[in-house]
Design an enzyme around this catalytic site. Structure first.
Site, PDB file in Angstrom:
ATOM      1  N   ASP A   8       0.785  -1.249   0.000  1.00 24.74           N
ATOM      2  CA  ASP A   8       0.000   0.000   0.000  1.00 24.74           C
ATOM      3  C   ASP A   8       0.817   1.300   0.000  1.00 24.74           C
ATOM      4  OD1 ASP A   8      -1.949  -1.911   0.193  1.00 24.74           O
ATOM      5  OD2 ASP A   8      -2.865  -1.153   2.017  1.00 24.74           O
ATOM      6  N   LYS A 106      -6.994  -4.999  -3.263  1.00 26.98           N
ATOM      7  CA  LYS A 106      -7.770  -5.522  -2.138  1.00 26.98           C
ATOM      8  C   LYS A 106      -8.739  -4.463  -1.656  1.00 26.98           C
ATOM      9  CE  LYS A 106      -4.143  -4.161   1.099  1.00 26.98           C
ATOM     10  NZ  LYS A 106      -4.948  -3.173   1.844  1.00 26.98           N
ATOM     11  N   CYS A 151      -2.321  -3.174   7.502  1.00 20.98           N
ATOM     12  CA  CYS A 151      -2.139  -4.024   6.327  1.00 20.98           C
ATOM     13  C   CYS A 151      -0.836  -4.816   6.353  1.00 20.98           C
ATOM     14  CB  CYS A 151      -2.274  -3.196   5.067  1.00 20.98           C
ATOM     15  SG  CYS A 151      -3.973  -2.601   4.893  1.00 20.98           S
TER      16      CYS A 151
HETATM   17  C1  VGL Z   1      -4.940   0.381   5.610  1.00 18.62           C
HETATM   18  C2  VGL Z   1      -6.599   1.141   6.977  1.00 18.62           C
HETATM   19  C3  VGL Z   1      -7.526   1.071   5.956  1.00 18.62           C
HETATM   20  C4  VGL Z   1      -3.496   0.020   5.451  1.00 18.62           C
HETATM   21  C5  VGL Z   1      -5.847   0.289   4.579  1.00 18.62           C
HETATM   22  O1  VGL Z   1      -2.980   0.042   4.319  1.00 18.62           O
HETATM   23  O2  VGL Z   1      -2.845  -0.299   6.478  1.00 18.62           O
HETATM   24  N1  VGL Z   1      -5.328   0.801   6.813  1.00 18.62           N
HETATM   25  N2  VGL Z   1      -7.121   0.646   4.770  1.00 18.62           N
END
Ligand code: VGL
Ligand code: ZN
Length: 198
Positions: A8, A106, A151
């Site tokens: 991410d 995702k 994540c």
């Molecule tokens: C994430 C919260 C919501 C992350 C993704 O990448 O850690 N955290 N969506």
């Protein structure tokens, strides 16, 4: 075979983004430096529909940081982030994508969040990343990226449950720390599950 999973590295998780992780940008040069030394590099990409149920904006009377029950799971409510095709969902420009062989998206189903790069939080569906890595003979994975306490944590734990040797590149991760101590707790959970902290 050793794989690097880059979690991410998207504009919304960087300083100035909708769900900014403090110093999230500092991991990018580290990731760029280590990526070429792996046999295989994959990225995860948080990729939500605009009305995703993890967004506080979709729940009247609730605000960011509240925790609600959603399909029998605890769900933290987040600001709108990583909406499909938005700037915030794009990978950071500074991330060197030359080594990336595949991107696994995702959080695409409206009614379930997905912290792990392998499965959604209800384990209802897989992204295909586990099969992809196994089909290429990967036995060891290193996890780097954002956020340590969400994540990255769930990706590392699912990696262990799928039988991979897992290491966490701590210098290449930063966390949300919604509650003080969350990052340390996450590191401890990974360690208890057999993740090597490097
Ligand atoms: C994430 C919260 C919501 C992350 C993704 O990448 O850690 N955290 N969506
Ligand atoms: Zn998300």
């Amino acid at each position: 075979m050793r794989a690097l999973i880059i979690v991410d590295i998207q504009n919304d998780f960087l300083p100035g983004g909708a769900l900014a992780v403090a110093q999230g940008d500092e991991v990018i040069p580290v990731i760029n430096r280590i990526a070429p030394s792996y046999d295989l590099v994959v990225c995860t990409q948080d990729w939500h529909p605009a009305d995703h149920w993890s967004f506080a904006s979709q729940h009247d009377g609730f605000t960011v940081g509240d925790v609600i029950r959603l399909n029998d799971l605890d769900q933290v409510l987040w600001p709108d982030h990583c909406v499909q095709d938005s700037y915030g969902a794009q990978f950071a420009d500074a991330l060197d994508s030359r080594w990336t062989q595949h991107v696994f998206r995702k959080g695409t189903y409206v009614d379930v969040d997905s912290y792990s790069g392998f499965f959604d939080n209800g384990r209802r569906s897989a992204t295909g990343m586990g099969d992809f890595l196994k089909s290429r003979g990967v036995t060891e994975i290193s996890v780097a990226g954002l956020a340590t306490d969400y994540c990255v944590l769930f990706t590392a734990l699912d990696g262990r449950s799928l039988g991979f040797d897992v290491s966490l590149i701590q210098e290449a991760c930063r966390g949300v720390e919604l509650v003080p101590g969350d990052i340390a707790d996450a590191v401890q959970k990974m360690q208890c599950a057999g993740v090597e902290i490097v």
